[in-house]
Motif scaffolding. Structure first.
Motif, PDB file in Angstrom:
ATOM      1  N   MET A 172       0.828  -1.201   0.000  1.00  0.00           N
ATOM      2  CA  MET A 172       0.000   0.000   0.000  1.00  0.00           C
ATOM      3  C   MET A 172       0.864   1.253   0.000  1.00  0.00           C
TER       4      MET A 172
ATOM      5  N   PRO B  28      -4.574   2.730  -5.114  1.00  0.00           N
ATOM      6  CA  PRO B  28      -4.954   3.091  -3.738  1.00  0.00           C
ATOM      7  C   PRO B  28      -4.703   4.557  -3.454  1.00  0.00           C
TER       8      PRO B  28
ATOM      9  N   ASP C 231      -6.396   4.625   1.800  1.00  0.00           N
ATOM     10  CA  ASP C 231      -6.080   3.201   1.874  1.00  0.00           C
ATOM     11  C   ASP C 231      -4.842   2.963   2.725  1.00  0.00           C
TER      12      ASP C 231
END
Length: 530
Positions: A86, A122, A126
């Motif tokens: 991420m 993302p 996120d």
């Protein structure tokens, strides 16, 4: 590059216009030499700047661990990997995008806008959610923080250790400390900031400076020391050891805890502690309550099951909670996953207003399978009806459609009831389908995957746990026999520590079951079995 060339062009034109011809005078040549020197300095600065941007791009490329197609799910099952993925696709990718914009003309810049239009990337939200998940896992499973920073997931519970191929940086520790602080977990915030200082020293202050970390650490210690004087034991947001930071000793400090079961309104602080301990695998119920629980074969409510009985494991008699094994095949599981993945979206839950809402109370993605003509759904409906004796058709408003859910990084669902009689619910929700079908009399939950660590279904008021086992299903009654909601069925989904958790829920509605499961006039009479 274009802007630099245009500036140099202006400089050269000015030099030429102010001189006659360079070859005609040594004075003009000295001026030209000075101009050349200035150009070299500009180009040197440009090359250094380009090198820095190239380093950003090269680091993004070189830091990427190549994962084979078959190992992708295994890779993201580790929360450290998932967090770093991420981070790479948000913070690191934004730095790469900025570098490409600086280095090249627009026609040569890799079009991130095009990539985003094909596959949404993302967002910072996120990344914030991934950080929240790591903090939640640390708190729930009492993870060893120093091991976690080195990429090792080591809990104090029943689970084995898991090692990642990546570690957390000092900047990551600072980021996670800020998240802990914002959630009121001041003890963890201090630990993260101290770990960031240690990690920064190991890194040679490569990702963050000690001065930046020290500022947050000082603030956290100050707030930590003030909190015990400002709040009482009922506070559910702030978490701190009730002694000054300078006096605390985690090794000697142990909170006295006594589990509480079968009360109408369990203190939220106690419930959270019980939930976390159940998730870690601690046995909280008195052993005498479990002495009559059995594993047995069950013939269900259909002659077919006399030939093929169901393996049934009793988890609790009051409330009645069981786990049934080998009730769905691998092929059926794969079919449910396949038809649900197209429409998976962020899971929601009934809010206090009676409306569906998404929040950190429930972190998963789900899909409703409303097409009952799919052969697998037809078979499952028939099988569940044979086992439970309940009507299962969604089209007849006998039950809800199957809901398939997949839990992400630290995916969880805080303790809640499945029945709809919770205090404070908006009465307007009991209209249409809700009014015609009635409340949720029972819950059926297929486990569509094994979970390597975590992911249990914990019943906080009853003190029992159902552990995910691929091919099995959990079943419990949500209502008493007089139609009132049974508060003792309050339960939650434990955070997924390592692995991928897939489940499929089916909720049965009470009005269509009146002849199959007739009501009773006894106020506290429970359903005693299937």
């Amino acid at each position: 590059m274009k802007s630099l060339i245009s500036v140099l062009g202006v400089l050269l034109m000015v030099s030429i216009s102010t001189s006659n011809e360079y070859f005609s005078s040594t004075s003009s040549l000295v001026t030209l030499l000075q101009t050349e020197r200035y150009i070299l300095e500009l180009l040197k600065d440009y090359v250094e700047g380009v090198d820095q941007h190239l380093d950003v791009i090269k680091k993004f490329i070189n830091d990427r661990i190549l994962v084979g197609e078959k190992n992708m799910e295994e890779y993201v099952s580790n929360p450290i990997h998932a967090y770093n993925l991420m981070k790479r696709m948000t913070v690191d990718l934004q730095a790469v995008e900025a570098s490409t914009q600086v280095m090249a003309s627009p026609e040569y810049v890799p079009s991130m806008h095009h990539i985003r239009s094909i596959s949404p990337l993302p967002t910072d939200g996120d990344l914030q959610g991934a950080a929240d998940a790591l903090v939640r896992l640390l708190d729930t499973y009492k993870l060893n923080m120093s091991a976690m920073i080195r990429g090792i997931i080591r809990s104090s519970g029943r689970f084995p250790s898991f090692e990642a191929h990546e570690q957390l940086t000092a900047r990551d520790c600072l980021f996670l400390g800020k998240h802990s602080f914002n959630q009121g977990l001041y003890d963890y915030a201090i630990d993260w900031f101290e770990a960031a200082l240690t990690k920064a020293n190991e890194e040679g202050n490569r990702t963050v400076s000690p001065e930046e970390i020290q500022l947050f650490l000082s603030i956290a210690i100050s707030i930590h020391n003030e909190v015990p004087l400002e709040i009482d034991d009922k506070e559910t947001t702030w978490k701190t050891v009730p002694v000054p930071f300078s006096d605390r000793n985690y090794m000697s400090y142990e909170r006295n805890f006594k589990p509480v079961f079968f009360v109408d309104n369990l203190d939220p602080v106690i419930e959270k502690e019980q939930f976390n301990r159940l998730c870690r695998g601690e046995h909280l119920r008195p052993l005498e309550w479990d002495k009559d629980l059995k594993c047995r074969y069950f013939n269900g409510h259909h002659p077919y099951l006399l030939i093929q009985p169901i393996k049934l494991e009793e988890k609790s008699h009051k409330p009645y909670i069981v786990q049934l094994h080998d009730v769905i095949s691998d092929q059926e599981i794969q079919r449910l996953k396949n038809i649900s993945q197209v429409t998976l979206h962020r899971s929601s839950h009934y809010g206090i207003s009676g409306e569906f809402e998404a929040s950190l109370m429930r972190t998963s993605a789900s899909s409703w399978l409303t097409k009952e003509n799919d052969p697998v759904i037809v078979k499952l409906d028939h099988r569940v009806a044979m086992i439970t004796g309940l009507a299962t058709k969604y089209s007849n408003e006998e039950a809800e459609a199957y809901q398939v859910a997949n839990y992400g990084i630290g995916g969880h669902y805080v303790p809640h009831q499945d029945h709809l009689q919770s205090a404070g619910m908006n009465a307007s929700m009991f209209q249409g389908f809700e009014y015609r079908a009635g409340d949720r009399i029972a819950t059926w939950m297929f486990y569509l995957s094994d979970v390597e660590a975590g992911g249990a279904t914990a019943f906080t008021y009853a003190g029992t746990v159902v552990w995910p086992k691929k091919g099995s299903a959990a079943f419990w009654w949500n209502l008493k026999r007089n139609g009132e909601g049974d508060e003792m069925t309050r339960h939650g989904a434990c955070p997924v520590l390592h692995g991928s958790k897939w489940v499929s829920n089916k909720w049965f509605r009470v009005n269509s079951q009146m002849f199959r499961k007739p009501c009773s006039l006894e106020r506290d009479e429970y359903f005693a079995g299937l």
